[in-house]
Design an enzyme around this catalytic site. Structure first.
Site, PDB file in Angstrom:
ATOM      1  N   THR A  59      38.011  42.085  27.026  1.00  0.00           N
ATOM      2  CA  THR A  59      39.171  41.237  27.353  1.00  0.00           C
ATOM      3  C   THR A  59      40.281  41.494  26.329  1.00  0.00           C
ATOM      4  O   THR A  59      40.038  42.024  25.231  1.00  0.00           O
ATOM      5  CB  THR A  59      38.801  39.733  27.312  1.00  0.00           C
ATOM      6  OG1 THR A  59      38.458  39.402  25.951  1.00  0.00           O
ATOM      7  CG2 THR A  59      37.643  39.402  28.231  1.00  0.00           C
ATOM      8  N   GLU A  94      36.748  46.300  30.315  1.00  0.00           N
ATOM      9  CA  GLU A  94      36.753  47.185  29.133  1.00  0.00           C
ATOM     10  C   GLU A  94      37.058  46.391  27.856  1.00  0.00           C
ATOM     11  O   GLU A  94      37.659  46.907  26.912  1.00  0.00           O
ATOM     12  CB  GLU A  94      37.736  48.349  29.309  1.00  0.00           C
ATOM     13  CG  GLU A  94      37.380  49.211  30.512  1.00  0.00           C
ATOM     14  CD  GLU A  94      36.988  50.631  30.204  1.00  0.00           C
ATOM     15  OE1 GLU A  94      36.843  50.961  29.012  1.00  0.00           O
ATOM     16  OE2 GLU A  94      36.832  51.394  31.162  1.00  0.00           O
ATOM     17  N   TRP A 104      28.416  42.869  36.759  1.00  0.00           N
ATOM     18  CA  TRP A 104      29.790  43.376  36.909  1.00  0.00           C
ATOM     19  C   TRP A 104      29.872  44.891  36.743  1.00  0.00           C
ATOM     20  O   TRP A 104      30.828  45.379  36.143  1.00  0.00           O
ATOM     21  CB  TRP A 104      30.750  42.757  35.882  1.00  0.00           C
ATOM     22  CG  TRP A 104      30.701  41.292  35.692  1.00  0.00           C
ATOM     23  CD1 TRP A 104      30.304  40.630  34.572  1.00  0.00           C
ATOM     24  CD2 TRP A 104      31.086  40.281  36.638  1.00  0.00           C
ATOM     25  NE1 TRP A 104      30.401  39.281  34.747  1.00  0.00           N
ATOM     26  CE2 TRP A 104      30.887  39.030  36.009  1.00  0.00           C
ATOM     27  CE3 TRP A 104      31.577  40.310  37.940  1.00  0.00           C
ATOM     28  CZ2 TRP A 104      31.156  37.828  36.640  1.00  0.00           C
ATOM     29  CZ3 TRP A 104      31.846  39.107  38.560  1.00  0.00           C
ATOM     30  CH2 TRP A 104      31.641  37.886  37.915  1.00  0.00           C
ATOM     31  N   ILE A 105      28.893  45.622  37.211  1.00  0.00           N
ATOM     32  CA  ILE A 105      28.897  47.053  36.906  1.00  0.00           C
ATOM     33  C   ILE A 105      29.635  47.853  37.982  1.00  0.00           C
ATOM     34  O   ILE A 105      29.229  47.892  39.148  1.00  0.00           O
ATOM     35  CB  ILE A 105      27.455  47.581  36.697  1.00  0.00           C
ATOM     36  CG1 ILE A 105      26.718  46.702  35.667  1.00  0.00           C
ATOM     37  CG2 ILE A 105      27.484  49.046  36.267  1.00  0.00           C
ATOM     38  CD1 ILE A 105      27.435  46.472  34.333  1.00  0.00           C
ATOM     39  N   GLU A 145      26.287  41.640  30.831  1.00  0.00           N
ATOM     40  CA  GLU A 145      25.172  40.923  31.445  1.00  0.00           C
ATOM     41  C   GLU A 145      25.662  39.561  31.934  1.00  0.00           C
ATOM     42  O   GLU A 145      26.760  39.119  31.553  1.00  0.00           O
ATOM     43  CB  GLU A 145      24.048  40.744  30.411  1.00  0.00           C
ATOM     44  CG  GLU A 145      23.497  42.075  29.938  1.00  0.00           C
ATOM     45  CD  GLU A 145      22.243  41.942  29.090  1.00  0.00           C
ATOM     46  OE1 GLU A 145      21.866  40.792  28.755  1.00  0.00           O
ATOM     47  OE2 GLU A 145      21.637  42.978  28.789  1.00  0.00           O
ATOM     48  N   GLY A 191      29.231  39.062  27.842  1.00  0.00           N
ATOM     49  CA  GLY A 191      30.131  40.179  28.109  1.00  0.00           C
ATOM     50  C   GLY A 191      30.836  40.575  26.829  1.00  0.00           C
ATOM     51  O   GLY A 191      30.613  41.656  26.271  1.00  0.00           O
ATOM     52  N   SER A 192      31.659  39.656  26.303  1.00  0.00           N
ATOM     53  CA  SER A 192      32.384  39.947  25.060  1.00  0.00           C
ATOM     54  C   SER A 192      31.422  40.156  23.898  1.00  0.00           C
ATOM     55  O   SER A 192      31.598  41.067  23.082  1.00  0.00           O
ATOM     56  CB  SER A 192      33.333  38.794  24.715  1.00  0.00           C
ATOM     57  OG  SER A 192      34.261  38.603  25.760  1.00  0.00           O
ATOM     58  N   GLN A 236      72.990  40.803  38.651  1.00  0.00           N
ATOM     59  CA  GLN A 236      72.512  41.198  37.311  1.00  0.00           C
ATOM     60  C   GLN A 236      71.091  40.675  37.029  1.00  0.00           C
ATOM     61  O   GLN A 236      70.310  41.339  36.340  1.00  0.00           O
ATOM     62  CB  GLN A 236      73.479  40.682  36.246  1.00  0.00           C
ATOM     63  CG  GLN A 236      73.302  41.403  34.933  1.00  0.00           C
ATOM     64  CD  GLN A 236      74.322  40.986  33.903  1.00  0.00           C
ATOM     65  OE1 GLN A 236      74.508  39.798  33.629  1.00  0.00           O
ATOM     66  NE2 GLN A 236      74.993  41.955  33.309  1.00  0.00           N
ATOM     67  N   GLY A 265      60.028  35.975  49.262  1.00  0.00           N
ATOM     68  CA  GLY A 265      58.892  35.557  50.095  1.00  0.00           C
ATOM     69  C   GLY A 265      58.069  36.741  50.587  1.00  0.00           C
ATOM     70  O   GLY A 265      56.845  36.649  50.707  1.00  0.00           O
TER      71      GLY A 265
END
Ligand code: CAA
Ligand code: FAD
Length: 379
Positions: A365, A363, A156-157, A127, A131-132, A279, A340
């Site tokens: 953090t 899914e 964020w769906i 929401e 979130g967490s 290397q 670059g």
């Protein structure tokens, strides 16, 4: 005792997904990233070849693929384009709570139609203000006779608004914490349900991310998954599973970073010889290969635990956090190998870095994965 051999069916599935990424995803990935558009034709083609919603069980008309199978697909999709991965795999995420908390009748009713035409599912937990801390949800569900009435906003769906069905997590009492949560299946055309596309994402721009708005949205009580108060636990059990394909997709990104780096290092010359002969460059590709191999072992193990019906939350969190961080480093080093040219869109490596950043956030953090891991160790 330990066997890392894929079955013949799994090898075929892996090859199918690999060919699909090469033919259908890689050629269009940059274009849809730039346009910030979801390539619906890829969803249609994935449906045609059997790569869409493949976890739907046979009793609901699907292929009933297991978690190892799903992850084999996920690695190849991640190799092709992590944004397109998210379109297809967020649908699996939307299906999973119905597998976790739904009855056989509900699985047939909600998932059966997804096997009949190209269609997506979505999972709406996060929401705007939480979130967490998923249990602190503000979206409410109130029983009115035999109907749930939903009000609130989800944020964020993935596939939000486009999905045929969305599993929405809501609270029946804001003071009640996780014990007052419920999981409800909301069809796309429910009156009062609307969405706003979130624009200008850093990466994974071929996926649709939306804010979902619920204004007195009514669904019948038969759309409730599990019991009253089960919503949060259904969400947690779902994520314990679906974090594993995120690990697989991350390995796919790292493998792509490795392949692009090897190719470029053999072509590009500096000081009169291919940069592959330095290397410093050799060690970068060696490091990427080490990450790909370890990451794959981790997600295979976690996926295998799911398929065996064994506890897997701890391993899933480790795989998700490790693989997404490993893949971030691989994409970053791939840009370095390209110099670059790696910093502009002419080569695919800058997109890998923009895309993979999200794997550390969604899914759960990677800080939350560490919360899950450490709670398992210290409980
Ligand atoms: N399985 C089953 N039950 C679980 C569980 C699990 N994995 N984790 C917790 N529970 C149970 C606990 O046992 C406890 O039950 P009791 O009270 O009956 O004992 C209850 O749930 C509450 O547990 P906690 O007190 O541990 O819960 P918490 O509030 O501290 O939260 C958390 C734990 C791990 C931080 C959790 O909130 C979490 O995972 N947060 C992250 C949310 C998340 O991952 N969101 C992802 C959204 S989807 C997405 O992002 C998809 C996409 O991009 C495509
Ligand atoms: P917050 O929870 O506000 O966290 C902010 C910071 O604080 C983070 O670094 C976090 O790790 C840290 N933090 C918070 N709590 C703790 C703690 N206890 N310990 C240590 N650190 C902590 N959600 C869905 O439900 N469905 C979807 O389909 C979906 N798709 C998404 C797609 C995209 C493109 C994005 C960006 C997000 C998506 N999400 C989805 C939401 C995603 O799961 C959340 O963004 C994520 O869980 C973090 O929540 P938040 O953004 O509210 O951050």
């Amino acid at each position: 005792m330990i066997d890392f051999t894929l079955t013949d069916e799994q090898k075929q599935l892996q090859q199918l997904a690999r060919d699909f990424a090469r033919k259908e995803i890689i050629p269009i990935a940059a274009e849809y990233d730039q346009k910030e558009e979801l390539p619906w034709q890829v969803v249609e083609k994935a449906f045609e070849v059997g790569l869409l919603n493949a976890s739907i069980p046979e009793h609901a008309g699907g292929l009933g693929l297991g978690m190892v199978d799903e992850c084999l697909i996920g690695e190849e999709l991640g190799y092709g384009c992590m944004g397109i991965y998210t379109v297809l795999m967020a649908s699996e995420l939307g299906i999973t709570p119905i597998l976790v908390g739904g009855t056989e009748e509900q699985q047939k009713r909600f998932l059966g139609p997804l096997t009949e035409k190209p269609s997506l599912a979505a999972f709406a937990l996060s929401e705007p203000n939480n979130g967490s801390d998923a249990a602190a949800m503000h979206t409410t569900a109130v029983l009115d006779g035999d109907e749930w009435v939903i009000n609130g906003t989800k944020m964020w769906i993935s596939n939000g608004g486009l999905a045929e069905i969305t599993v929405v997590f809501a609270t029946t009492d804001r003071q009640g914490g996780h014990k007052a949560t419920v999981a409800l299946v909301v069809p796309k055309d429910a009156p009062g349900f609307s969405y706003n596309k979130i624009k200008h994402k850093m990466g994974q721009r071929a996926s649709l991310t939306s804010e979902l708005v619920f204004e007195n949205v009514r669904v019948p009580r038969e759309n409730q998954l599990g019991g009253l108060g089960d919503g949060f636990k259904i969400a947690m059990k779902t994520l314990d599973k679906t974090r594993i394909p995120v690990a697989a997709g991350s390995v796919g990104i790292a493998r792509r970073a490795l392949d692009e780096s090897v190719k470029y290092a053999k072509e590009r010359e500096a000081f009169g010889k291919p940069i592959a002969q330095f290397q410093a460059i050799q060690f970068k590709v060696a490091e990427m290969a080490m990450g790909v191999e370890t990451g794959r072992l981790m997600y295979w193990k976690a996926a295998w635990l799911v398929d065996q019906g064994l506890p897997h939350g701890y391993e899933s969190a480790i795989a998700k956090a490790y693989c997404s961080e490993m893949a971030f480093d691989a994409a970053n080093e791939a840009i370095q190998v390209h110099g670059g040219y790696g910093y502009v869109g002419e080569y695919p490596v800058e997109k890998l870095l923009r895309d993979v950043k999200l794997n550390q956030i969604y899914e759960g953090t990677n800080e939350i994965q560490r919360v899950v891991i450490s709670r398992n160790l210290l409980k």
